[in-house]
Enzyme design. Sequence first.
Site, PDB file in Angstrom:
ATOM      1  CE  LYS A 211      -4.503   0.830   0.578  1.00  0.00           C
ATOM      2  NZ  LYS A 211      -5.527  -0.169   0.275  1.00  0.00           N
TER       3      LYS A 211
HETATM    4  N1  GLU Z   1      -7.316   0.036  -2.942  1.00  0.00           N
HETATM    5  C1  GLU Z   1      -8.099  -1.145  -3.127  1.00  0.00           C
HETATM    6  C2  GLU Z   1      -8.119  -1.967  -1.858  1.00  0.00           C
HETATM    7  O1  GLU Z   1      -7.935  -1.459  -0.768  1.00  0.00           O
HETATM    8  C3  GLU Z   1      -7.694  -1.919  -4.357  1.00  0.00           C
HETATM    9  C4  GLU Z   1      -6.291  -2.413  -4.394  1.00  0.00           C
HETATM   10  C5  GLU Z   1      -5.877  -3.022  -5.726  1.00  0.00           C
HETATM   11  O2  GLU Z   1      -6.674  -3.058  -6.638  1.00  0.00           O
HETATM   12  O3  GLU Z   1      -4.717  -3.428  -5.805  1.00  0.00           O
HETATM   13  O4  GLU Z   1      -8.390  -3.136  -1.876  1.00  0.00           O
END
Ligand code: GLU
Length: 417
Positions: free
Chosen positions: A105
């Site tokens: 993240k």
């Molecule tokens: N930000 C989204 C989540 O928290 C999607 C992450 C992604 O598609 O890699 O799951």
Amino acid sequence: MSEVNPYQSLRKQIDEAASYLDVSEGQIERLKTPERVLETNLSVEMDDGTIEVFRAYRSQFNGDRGPYKGGIRYHPQVSRDEVKALSGWMVYKTATSAIPLGGGKGGIIIDPSEYSEAELERITRAFAKELTPMIGVDRDVPAPDVNTGQREMNWIKDTYETIENTTEPGVITGKDISSGGSEGRVEATGRSTVVAAREAFDYLDKDVDGATVAVQGYGNAGWIAAKLISEMGANVVAVSDSSGGIYAEDAFDPVAVKDFKRETGSVSDYPDADRELTNDELLTLDVDLLIPAALENAIDEQLAHEISADVISEAANGPITPNADDVLRDEDVLVIPDILANAGGVIVSYFEWVQNRQRFYWSEERVNEELDETIVNQFWNLIEAYEDRDLPSLRIAAYVVSLQRVLDAGEQAGTWP
Ligand code: GLU
């Protein structure tokens, strides 16, 4: 809103689940700790010629099951611990969904509404330049999160491809269709939230048709969830965003509310509402289904005692604190954990990555069908673990199942050197 540190919440969730597994202290510590965290300060020229510095992070939590995967958020509340927690939740989300990816993240401490589009582009490209050595189609694949979307993903892809002198659309997901994005990606998080809720209602022998629903947060995940659940016959009686909430006994038309928000910037003052609601009033409404679709820690221990919903489907990441979770468990509220309920985003990101690698694109129908099938299979898989192993909640079931999957992958790989 509670001040609970989300990284401590993640560690607590893992400890609790690990107590049901045969796992050593060292292994648990590894599963609770990111492998590495980039912290960088982006110096960017503003439109008036001044320089501003923005703190940004990327946490690569665990890559045992595949490339690190997870979004990048732009928010004033971003912190090192928040990014670490969110990257860990991605590990257990990809494992719960049984897709071959790890967890990561990123985030920038910024309120994007205060900057021009040209400034946001320079900020995003500055971050992309920092990320380029550590990301890659087989290494780490970012995606959208709070306050980022196709536009930012396209900038990051272009910066990466320019520096690396290549074309590699699979280095990032959540792109515009014309830049190699997937059909159905924008709707995917909201879609999985309601598909999981539909299955939970089936499990409880309740009807979605005619059920009442409250949605906290009217961004991409919240508004799509409201739209899709109302298409299934449910009545969305309350919605909110950071400016406040609104209630309508006879249910809202979610698309009309979205159009209103697009025009005015918020849902409050929507003319067809019966009355306004505070955030806490919305969360404690007596509805069949509550969808928290905003940020972490929306429901703390105190508020949990006042929750009246029968089912909660977590569109946001970490909206319920661990202590609140215990209260909801005691009060028999069925909570569909974020690492399944909102996994649609990363599941369709996985489909996007697969399509990018094959340079062969699927129809929207195929994407939605495969997403539905993945959520249905994994939902019932969790129910089986929950019942057969007599686990206290679906969240613990999700962590037990996903921890085991990560442990198995790590064990096969062994340690080196
Ligand atoms: N930000 C989204 C989540 O928290 C999607 C992450 C992604 O598609 O890699 O799951």
